[in-house]
Design an enzyme around this catalytic site. Structure first.
Site, PDB file in Angstrom:
ATOM      1  N   TRP A   1      -6.278 -14.004  12.267  1.00  0.00           N
ATOM      2  CA  TRP A   1      -6.402 -12.540  12.276  1.00  0.00           C
ATOM      3  C   TRP A   1      -7.821 -12.040  12.474  1.00  0.00           C
ATOM      4  O   TRP A   1      -8.038 -10.983  13.054  1.00  0.00           O
ATOM      5  CB  TRP A   1      -5.810 -11.949  10.994  1.00  0.00           C
TER       6      TRP A   1
ATOM      7  N   ASP B   1       0.490  -7.424  -3.225  1.00  0.00           N
ATOM      8  CA  ASP B   1      -0.921  -7.157  -2.953  1.00  0.00           C
ATOM      9  C   ASP B   1      -1.554  -6.490  -4.173  1.00  0.00           C
ATOM     10  O   ASP B   1      -0.883  -6.300  -5.192  1.00  0.00           O
ATOM     11  CB  ASP B   1      -1.070  -6.266  -1.698  1.00  0.00           C
TER      12      ASP B   1
ATOM     13  N   GLU C   1      -9.174 -13.096   2.226  1.00  0.00           N
ATOM     14  CA  GLU C   1     -10.063 -12.212   1.471  1.00  0.00           C
ATOM     15  C   GLU C   1     -10.071 -12.499  -0.032  1.00  0.00           C
ATOM     16  O   GLU C   1      -9.779 -11.634  -0.839  1.00  0.00           O
ATOM     17  CB  GLU C   1      -9.661 -10.750   1.739  1.00  0.00           C
TER      18      GLU C   1
ATOM     19  N   ARG D   1       0.853  -1.191   0.000  1.00  0.00           N
ATOM     20  CA  ARG D   1       0.000   0.000   0.000  1.00  0.00           C
ATOM     21  C   ARG D   1       0.886   1.237   0.000  1.00  0.00           C
ATOM     22  O   ARG D   1       0.659   2.188  -0.718  1.00  0.00           O
ATOM     23  CB  ARG D   1      -0.930  -0.014   1.199  1.00  0.00           C
TER      24      ARG D   1
ATOM     25  N   HIS E   1      -6.051 -10.832  -3.514  1.00  0.00           N
ATOM     26  CA  HIS E   1      -5.106  -9.699  -3.412  1.00  0.00           C
ATOM     27  C   HIS E   1      -4.027  -9.798  -4.495  1.00  0.00           C
ATOM     28  O   HIS E   1      -2.838  -9.623  -4.221  1.00  0.00           O
ATOM     29  CB  HIS E   1      -4.482  -9.651  -2.021  1.00  0.00           C
TER      30      HIS E   1
END
Ligand code: ACM
Ligand code: ZN
Length: 755
Positions: free
Chosen positions: A391, A190, A325, A161, A262
């Site tokens: 997590w 990512d 995710e 990021r 991702h």
């Protein structure tokens, strides 16, 4: 044995330190302070154990104490002035591999260890001791027997990021080393960037390491900076340099290569690895994206080739393969994916995720390594030797341990250092959440549900630093300090939440070390907390601090509080629109950020309010009173000052206490469809004088509400009544074409006023 001592400068002195707790972080497992103290000489000679070069400890010792001009460590290759430290290597049956024994007595400092790791930790402890006592020039006599409880004491850094240079990453590793953490989880790929050079696939970095622009500000704002970002990546030479740097400090670098989700940066370079044709772009927005790796042979070949290069660079036992995710949207619509599900008799797309992970695991195992992945690798069945990084909570870790899989605990609520660590109003913009220092310190990595045998599968604990809102390294420092101190002690196994205050005192002492190292850290523990409470005439504002309450100074005229501003004593009455600013001072010095709270009063302020339906538990903040507390909801803080209702109307009755004149009723609401928050469908106001029989005085439709964003003002003409009832109608089921379509919409409301 030591050589002949040149000048023996250790003296017995008065016991000045007995009241003085040692400021060690992490606190050792066993520490005994003995009588007497020894003078710290100007130069310290370290006598090496046979065949065991000390060059590196000497170097790091001097580096960390560099601004402490009086004390140097020189090895016996240098020119010693005083002899001081004796090292003794012992068998690992006497002292554990990562443990050490440190004794300071009237004659010398003795360090015993069985491996270089233990010796390194002993030196870290010694550095902290010398640092603490350097002003006094003498150090208490003591004995320490120490070793960590958990084998995995990790910090993660997201360089996708936002990117951080090799020099910055090395500094980050230094921080881990000083505080005896031993694992650096390097999040290298990512959606927003691919940051590791892969020789076989040059486009990964040529295309995947840059993006058109970046999202800025609060997520709800959905705004972008318009500035190209990158190319930013690490060459393989740089990676080797970092891995070696970490190794010298007894830190294992665990690389993370994200799959199957991702993956947008990779797909932007090699679109043929997706389910659909593309083209794809490196993401500019934060979040989760539907386009993920398609489990075709070509993709596995690609990933295996990437992993070959990764494995050659990183000697770690574990390779992190992400796994989190991964939306199944594309897989559901992809003929190849559906065929694969049938062919392998998989239950569904979650089974396909499991197939994906297991296939990768087999490959990694073949190379002599193991995989670790986020919770979601449990989906559809866990790969045989995989370790889980728990997590989303602790469930993943529990499930792993109960099925004899190793787990690293990193639950968001305790271990996500991208969360706020103080009141968001006094903190730089962060991802959200609230994880202050005491919360991190309170964490116990062993879930209560596990028995002793199962607990052995809990490898340890890790904190994660995602960098969506962390633009530079100064901010990295700010977000990890002082929370890294708490993590360090939790991982070492000597944290005790009941003695938090004692820990906090040590933290404050370590701020001096951070100052010396020019590290930017959060002073949030000093910040003032505010709470609105009802009083006879409206509301008051109560201020509090975890420090000395006499240190709170405040103003109500909008000016900055100074050391000579009013000292806070009792809750401050809020009788009109005003701004209360407060700060914490110690000996005249400003220690905290300045807290500022605006109040907007109306005829409903502090009045009795009853809700027909209660808000959702996660967004219930201060209950119904939140709606009349004179604080207008801040768009950037959904967890505070707002009430959130999923699929329910807001029906509020406010008792003004007596017949009161008013001509408008207002409320605040949110419009954020991306987060399933929709504007109200309608609003109806009615009034009463007995609280039973109500007369409707205003009804608005959706158009009226759409036409005024945020604050909805309902003109009701001149009224005189004791009770006001307002019904704010939820949008209902989210219509097709919107995120969360077919689910119940959220209605967020704050501050219902009248004037
Ligand atoms: C994660 O925070 N998505 C692992
Ligand atoms: Zn597919």
């Amino acid at each position: 044995m030591l050589r002949i001592l040149l000048v023996f400068s250790l003296l017995i002195s008065t016991c000045f330190f007995s009241q003085n707790k040692l400021n060690l972080i992490p606190y050792p497992q066993n520490l005994k302070i003995n009588k007497g103290a020894s003078v710290i000489p100007e130069k310290i000679l370290v006598r090496e154990a046979k065949n065991d070069s000390l060059q590196f400890e000497v170097k790091i010792f001097n580096t960390f104490l560099k601004t402490d001009a009086t004390h140097f460590l020189v090895s016996n290759h240098g020119v010693p002035k005083y002899s001081f430290v004796e090292l003794e290597k012992v068998n690992s049956s006497e002292i554990k591999d990562d443990g050490y024994f440190l004794e300071i007595n009237d004659k010398k400092i003795l360090i015993k260890y069985s491996s270089k790791k233990g010796k390194f930790y002993a030196f870290q402890t010694l550095i902290q001791l010398i640092n603490q006592f350097s002003d006094k020039k003498e150090i208490p006599n003591l004995k320490i027997n120490d070793s960590p409880k958990f084998a995995w004491r990790g910090m993660h850094l997201d360089v996708c990021r936002h990117f951080f240079t090799v020099e910055e990453v090395k500094q980050y590793i230094d921080y881990l080393a000083i505080y005896k953490l031993n694992t650096f989880h390097w999040h290298l790929t990512d959606d927003q960037g691919w940051r590791i050079e892969i020789k076989k696939y040059p486009k990964l970095t040529q295309i995947g390491s840059k993006r058109k622009e970046s999202m800025i500000g609060a997520y709800v704002d959905d705004t972008y900076d318009g500035k190209p970002y990158g190319p930013y990546f690490y060459t393989q030479e740089q990676i080797k340099e970092v891995v070696k740097y970490a190794q010298d400090r007894h830190i294992t670098v665990v690389p993370e290569i994200e799959m199957p989700g991702h993956a947008l940066a990779a797909l932007s370079a090699y679109p043929q690895l997706a389910c659909t044709k593309g083209p794809f772009e490196v993401a500019t927005k934060w979040g989760v994206f539907d386009d993920v790796f398609c489990p075709k042979d070509e993709t596995f070949t690609f990933l295996e080739n990437v992993l070959d290069e990764v494995i050659a660079l990183f000697p770690s036992q574990y390779i992190h393969i992400g796994g989190d995710e991964c939306p199944k949207t594309r897989w559901k619509e992809c003929a190849h994916c559906q065929e694969l599900i049938k062919k392998h008799n998989l239950k569904d797309e979650h089974g396909l995720q499991s197939y994906f992970i297991q296939r990768i695991e087999k490959y990694v195992n073949l190379k002599g390594r193991k995989i670790i992945g986020w919770d979601e690798i449990l989906e559809g069945g866990l790969a045989p030797n995989a370790a889980v990084m728990s997590w989303t909570g602790i469930k993943g870790g529990i499930e792993a341990a109960k099925t004899n899989h190793f787990a690293v605990m990193t639950p968001g609520a305790y271990c996500y250092f991208d969360h706020y660590q103080g009141d968001p109003q006094t903190e730089p913009n962060a991802f959200g959440g609230f994880t202050p220092l005491d919360k991190v310190y309170s964490y116990n990595p062993i879930p209560a549900e596990l028995n002793a045998e199962q607990s052995k599968f809990i490898l340890g604990v890790q904190a994660n630093l995602w960098t969506e809102y962390i633009l530079d390294f100064k901010q990295v420092q700010y977000m990890i300090f002082p929370r890294l101190f708490a993590l360090s002690e939790v991982g070492w196994g000597t944290s005790n939440p009941e003695k938090y205050k004692e820990f906090e005192n040590r933290v404050v002492q370590h701020f001096k070390i951070l100052d010396k190292m020019n590290i930017n850290y959060a002073k949030s523990i000093y910040n003032i907390s505010g709470k609105v409470i009802p009083n006879n005439t409206g509301v008051s504002y109560e201020l509090s601090t975890s420090q000395n309450p006499n240190g709170i100074k405040y103003t109500i005229d909008g000016s900055e509080p100074k050391s000579n501003s009013a000292t806070y004593q009792n809750a401050i009455p809020v009788s009109k629109a005003m701004t209360i600013k407060s700060a914490y001072f110690e000996n005249g010095e400003l220690k905290s950020a300045i807290s500022s709270q605006n109040f907007t009063t109306s005829k409903t302020t502090g009045k009795k309010i009853i809700l027909e339906h209660q808000p959702s538990e996660n967004y219930s903040f201060g209950g119904a009173f939140t709606l009349v507390d004179a604080i207008i909801g801040n768009v950037k803080q959904l967890g505070k000052t707002w009430l959130g209702f999923q699929g329910k109307d807001v029906v509020a009755t406010i008792d003004l206490g007596e017949k009161t004149n008013f001509s408008e009723v207002y409320f605040n609401t949110l419009d954020n469809k991306g987060s399933w928050i929709h504007l109200a469908k309608s609003a109806t106001v009615s009034i009463s004088n007995d609280g039973k029989n109500f007369k409707t005085i205003k009804e608005t439709g959706k158009e009226d509400i759409l036409s005024t964003k945020g604050k909805i003002i309902l003109k009701v003409g001149n009224q005189n009544a004791q009770f006001i009832k307002i019904k704010i109608e939820n949008a209902g089921i989210i219509p097709a074409g919107n995120p969360g379509a077919d689910s119940k919409a959220w209605l967020f409301v704050d501050e219902i006023g009248a004037q």
